[in-house]
Structures are given as structure tokens and as C-alpha cells.
Design an enzyme around this catalytic site. Structure first.
Site, short mmCIF file in Angstrom:
data_model
loop_
_atom_site.label_atom_id
_atom_site.label_comp_id
_atom_site.label_asym_id
_atom_site.label_seq_id
_atom_site.Cartn_x
_atom_site.Cartn_y
_atom_site.Cartn_z
CB THR A 1 -7.73 -2.36 -3.91
OG1 THR A 1 -7.26 -2.08 -2.59
CG2 THR A 1 -7.17 -1.32 -4.84
CB CYS B 1 -9.76 -4.73 3.21
SG CYS B 1 -8.38 -5.58 2.41
#
Length: 230
Positions: free
Chosen positions: A83, A196
Site C-alpha cells: 500500500t 494508491c
């Protein structure tokens, strides 16, 4: 082949993409029935998201530190945080293990520089766009970073958490993202960092002529390179 240690679950949808991309990369390089040697520690994203919203990054760091230590104990030879946002605590995670941490922003910067671009737009969670931990890392490689307006950051952030992280893909949301990208291109962005790992679920390169840098794919490719290195 080296064994990769993945800290996933943030969200599990993007972690599933990591698993697929890494194994596809290994098979592409080695052929046959080859696949990656992967150890995955998948955290409960609800817990991490609660820490994010309350600003308790120390608690979230401790969760990821525990995951990293378990991966090292299990035999992993590197650590990957699957992430972008949680790279805010990457240094804290790296500090508790003896393994290298493959940083997503460094891998992304390497690809941007290879394409000889020096100004990119950054899309991501509000934490990634408004803070400096990610932007500073790209700027260390000589890359200027543009971010959306504060209002656009809210829209982008909310779509990530309320839709993409739960697998809800909406055409209207895609158009909102593409509108933001067009505005940033008009301001001089030569490319767009999908900062993201869920954003690639919503928009793809064929949606625009602005070069995309899909960080999940780039990070997975860096993992393949590490796994097959001497």
C-alpha cells in the site's frame, strides 16, 4: 529464487492484485510452472483505517512492525508494504527487521526517471497527497510533484475508502478521476502516479493519453526483480 515477504490487506483487493502480478511476472521470466515464493501477512484493514482516521500512526506502525517480524521469522528475504499510504511508517517498519524493505516510491521514481519525465501528478489517499512523506521521496529523485486541489483531494480520498477498498467500481467515479487528471495535465503534469494501489482498479492507461505509473504494478515488478536477483 528469493522469498518475498508481503504485508497486505490494505485493502485485500489490491493485495490480490499484487499476488497475481508477482506470479505473472515470475512465470513470464522463468516460464513453465514457475511461480513466486511468497509469504503474506494480511492485516485487518478496519483496524489500520481506524488508526489512520484518529491520527495514531504509531499504533499502525506497531501493527506493521509485528507483521514484518513475523515475515522475517517465517523466512522472508525482503519486506514489502503493499500500500502507498502506510509507507508513511516505512522507516519504523524497516527499523525492526534485518531485511531490506522494497520502497514503493523508490521503485516508482526509478520508472519515472527511466522515461525521462521530471514533473508528475500524484493521486492517492488524502494522507499521501497532503503529507510530505511520499512527495519528498519522489523529489529526492529530481521529480517535481503536483497534487490536486484540496477539494479534489477529498473526492479522490472518499472514492478510495468508500468505493474502491470494498470493490465498488463506478463509471461516474472514473469520470471524476479523469477530470482531475486533465486539470493536472493542463498545469504541466507529464504523467500521473497512481499513488494508491486501488486506483488501478478504477482507471486504466487506455482511459487517457497521460502516461500512468501504476504503483501496485511497479512495486510488484520490483519484487520480481528482487526475487530473481543473484
Amino acid at each position: 529464487m528469493k522469498t518475498l515477504g508481503l504485508i497486505g490487506g490494505m485493502s485485500w483487493e489490491s493485495t490480490a492484485s499484487y499476488y497475481r502480478l508477482i506470479n505473472q511476472g515470475i512465470k513470464s521470466k522463468l516460464g513453465g510452472l514457475h511461480s513466486g515464493k511468497i509469504i503474506l501477512n494480511s492485516v485487518d484493514f478496519a483496524q489500520i483505517e481506524a488508526f489512520q482516521q484518529s491520527g495514531d500512526w504509531q499504533k499502525s506502525a506497531e501493527v506493521l512492525q509485528s507483521s514484518a517480524l513475523s515475515l522475517e521469522a517465517a523466512g522472508a528475504q525482503c519486506i514489502m508494504i503493499c500500500t502507498n499510504t502506510m509507507h508513511k511508517v516505512a522507516d519504523e517498519v524497516a527499523s525492526v527487521v534485518t531485511l531490506p524493505l522494497l520502497h514503493i516510491a523508490d521503485a516508482t521514481a526509478k520508472v519515472i526517471c527511466k522515461q525521462k519525465l521530471n514533473k508528475v501528478a500524484l493521486l492517492g489517499t488524502r494522507f499521501t497527497m497532503a503529507d510530505t512523506f511520499y512527495i519528498d521521496r519522489l523529489e529526492q529523485h529530481g521529480i517535481e510533484v503536483l497534487v490536486p486541489s484540496e477539494q479534489d483531494q477529498i473526492v479522490i480520498h472518499d472514492i478510495i475508502y468508500q468505493q474502491l477498498c470494498v470493490g465498488d467500481i463506478r463509471p461516474h467515479s472514473k469520470q471524476l478521476y479523469l477530470s482531475v487528471i486533465a486539470h493536472l495535465k493542463a498545469k504541466g503534469a507529464q504523467g500521473v502516479v497512481l499513488g494508491c494501489t486501488e486506483i488501478g482498479l478504477l482507471i486504466q492507461q487506455e482511459d487517457t493519453n497521460v502516461p500512468f505509473f501504476d504503483t501496485a504494478e511497479i512495486h510488484a515488478n520490483a519484487a520480481v526483480e528482487f526475487a530473481l536477483s543473484d
